[in-house]
Design an enzyme around this catalytic site. Sequence first.
Site, PDB file in Angstrom:
ATOM      1  N   HIS A 242      -6.354  80.740  14.615  1.00 36.45           N
ATOM      2  CA  HIS A 242      -7.219  81.108  13.487  1.00 36.45           C
ATOM      3  C   HIS A 242      -6.557  81.972  12.413  1.00 36.45           C
ATOM      4  CE1 HIS A 242      -7.596  84.883  15.703  1.00 36.45           C
ATOM      5  NE2 HIS A 242      -7.927  85.407  14.559  1.00 36.45           N
TER       6      HIS A 242
HETATM    7  C1  UD1 Z   1     -11.437  88.075  11.449  1.00 28.83           C
HETATM    8  C2  UD1 Z   1     -10.361  89.149  11.328  1.00 28.83           C
HETATM    9  C3  UD1 Z   1      -9.210  88.830  12.274  1.00 28.83           C
HETATM   10  C4  UD1 Z   1      -9.712  88.629  13.682  1.00 28.83           C
HETATM   11  C5  UD1 Z   1     -10.785  87.539  13.681  1.00 28.83           C
HETATM   12  C6  UD1 Z   1     -11.369  87.300  15.047  1.00 28.83           C
HETATM   13  C7  UD1 Z   1     -10.186  90.197   9.110  1.00 28.83           C
HETATM   14  C8  UD1 Z   1      -9.336  90.322   7.912  1.00 28.83           C
HETATM   15  N1  UD1 Z   1      -9.826  89.232   9.988  1.00 28.83           N
HETATM   16  O1  UD1 Z   1     -10.885  86.852  10.974  1.00 28.83           O
HETATM   17  O2  UD1 Z   1      -8.301  89.918  12.266  1.00 28.83           O
HETATM   18  O3  UD1 Z   1      -8.655  88.245  14.507  1.00 28.83           O
HETATM   19  O4  UD1 Z   1     -11.836  87.949  12.804  1.00 28.83           O
HETATM   20  O5  UD1 Z   1     -12.147  86.144  15.051  1.00 28.83           O
HETATM   21  O6  UD1 Z   1     -11.132  90.934   9.246  1.00 28.83           O
HETATM   22  N2  UD1 Z   1     -17.363  82.297  10.090  1.00 28.83           N
HETATM   23  C9  UD1 Z   1     -18.460  81.661  10.603  1.00 28.83           C
HETATM   24  N3  UD1 Z   1     -19.251  82.370  11.448  1.00 28.83           N
HETATM   25  C10 UD1 Z   1     -19.017  83.638  11.800  1.00 28.83           C
HETATM   26  C11 UD1 Z   1     -17.900  84.273  11.241  1.00 28.83           C
HETATM   27  C12 UD1 Z   1     -17.062  83.588  10.404  1.00 28.83           C
HETATM   28  O7  UD1 Z   1     -18.724  80.508  10.327  1.00 28.83           O
HETATM   29  O8  UD1 Z   1     -19.798  84.221  12.579  1.00 28.83           O
HETATM   30  C13 UD1 Z   1     -16.453  81.533   9.206  1.00 28.83           C
HETATM   31  C14 UD1 Z   1     -16.750  81.712   7.769  1.00 28.83           C
HETATM   32  O9  UD1 Z   1     -16.712  80.469   7.170  1.00 28.83           O
HETATM   33  C15 UD1 Z   1     -15.616  82.579   7.237  1.00 28.83           C
HETATM   34  C16 UD1 Z   1     -14.486  82.298   8.209  1.00 28.83           C
HETATM   35  O10 UD1 Z   1     -15.118  81.937   9.443  1.00 28.83           O
HETATM   36  O11 UD1 Z   1     -15.286  82.269   5.936  1.00 28.83           O
HETATM   37  C17 UD1 Z   1     -13.589  83.465   8.432  1.00 28.83           C
HETATM   38  O12 UD1 Z   1     -14.320  84.636   8.814  1.00 28.83           O
HETATM   39  P1  UD1 Z   1     -13.808  86.072   8.381  1.00 28.83           P
HETATM   40  O13 UD1 Z   1     -14.776  87.111   8.760  1.00 28.83           O
HETATM   41  O14 UD1 Z   1     -13.374  86.037   6.961  1.00 28.83           O
HETATM   42  O15 UD1 Z   1     -12.462  86.321   9.198  1.00 28.83           O
HETATM   43  P2  UD1 Z   1     -11.841  85.655  10.491  1.00 28.83           P
HETATM   44  O16 UD1 Z   1     -10.949  84.547  10.086  1.00 28.83           O
HETATM   45  O17 UD1 Z   1     -12.868  85.384  11.542  1.00 28.83           O
END
Ligand code: UD1
Length: 361
Positions: free
Chosen positions: A207
């Site tokens: 990821h």
């Molecule tokens: C975040 C952390 C990363 C950690 C990871 C664990 C930061 C900068 N990154 O990355 O360090 O290793 O979490 O998973 O804080 N989304 C969903 N549902 C959710 C959450 C996210 O669909 O419940 C999708 C969304 O489309 C979003 C994407 O996942 O745009 C990324 O989520 P985001 O919170 O930006 O960061 P992660 O990539 O999960």
Amino acid sequence: MNNPKIISVVGARPNFIKMKPIINSIKKNKINNILVHTGQHYDQNMSEIFFKELMLPKPDYFMGIGSGTHTYQTAEIMINFENICDNYSPDLVIVAGDVNSTLACALVSAKKNIPVAHIESGLRSFDRTMPEEINRIITDSISEILFVTEKSGVQNLIKEGIDRSKIHFVGNTMIDSLINYIDQAKKRKPWLNYGLTPKNYCLVTMHRPSNVDDEIKMISIIRLINQLSDKIKIIFPIHPRTAKLMKQCSECLSENVISTSPLSYLDFLGLMSSSRFVLTDSGGIQEESTYLEVQCVTLRENTERPITITEGTNHLAGTNTKNVLKIIDNILTGKNKKGSIPEKWDGKAGDRIVKIISEFL
Ligand code: UD1
């Protein structure tokens, strides 16, 4: 201090696991604490299921921030958290890890002269293109109490000029949780749900933006996984970020690969403990696999957790497919790394942390 008040902050999946042992210990010590969930992760299988399985208390505040750019997430969390601090007047704020929620709440607290305790301080990949590295450096530089999981972290913080008296090498709360939940996880035998047998499959997670946000890299990873599926069964729980990118990608996963939506904590731990090896770009999984003595192939050029290489079962493979496959072939022919469990990864980090916090307060 009479009746001190703490705020503990969680926002994203790894935070829930790291904070649980601290919340337990705070409760045992009868310290006033409220739990704030920013909602950075919000799905049933990225958040809710973790609260349920870890038996975390319902958050006192849920911000519901959701997804967005780094600026949006950080700024929205800051505005919300300032209001919470104004309402509750905490004497200390605890943040964990390196996610945007960690940085945002640490920044608000420091500006309001509320001391910050940072769980998992001092880890450095020395790669400032990673959003997490920026979050780590800034959070550490404004924290009053810095709790470190491995000794490299102490050295990194001293080099950055942090006062030695603020730094505490306490062990790893993610490992506290693992120790508390591993028996329950194994009892579930989650591999049976996918027709797998112990030690006969590889568990994949992916990821990191550096791997999955770039189509060329994503394609090469999909090809690597497909090639690997000719050698061993693969189970791949797909993170929402990765799933989104994969949908737009010209390459597909082979039908041999078992892909699922993100798994619950217990199912994932159970699957990891019985896997032949894991292939990942996660930080926490490098540590968990070291504790479980499962071989870990890390698809990154660097790691902020060097102890998993020097003492554990982690192989830093880089992202070149040929090199990665060579390392995996070695593992499949039995050339495994024999690891040992790092110092203070003993299930007592949460208690050590709360003892130090109590003395501080
Ligand atoms: C975040 C952390 C990363 C950690 C990871 C664990 C930061 C900068 N990154 O990355 O360090 O290793 O979490 O998973 O804080 N989304 C969903 N549902 C959710 C959450 C996210 O669909 O419940 C999708 C969304 O489309 C979003 C994407 O996942 O745009 C990324 O989520 P985001 O919170 O930006 O960061 P992660 O990539 O999960």
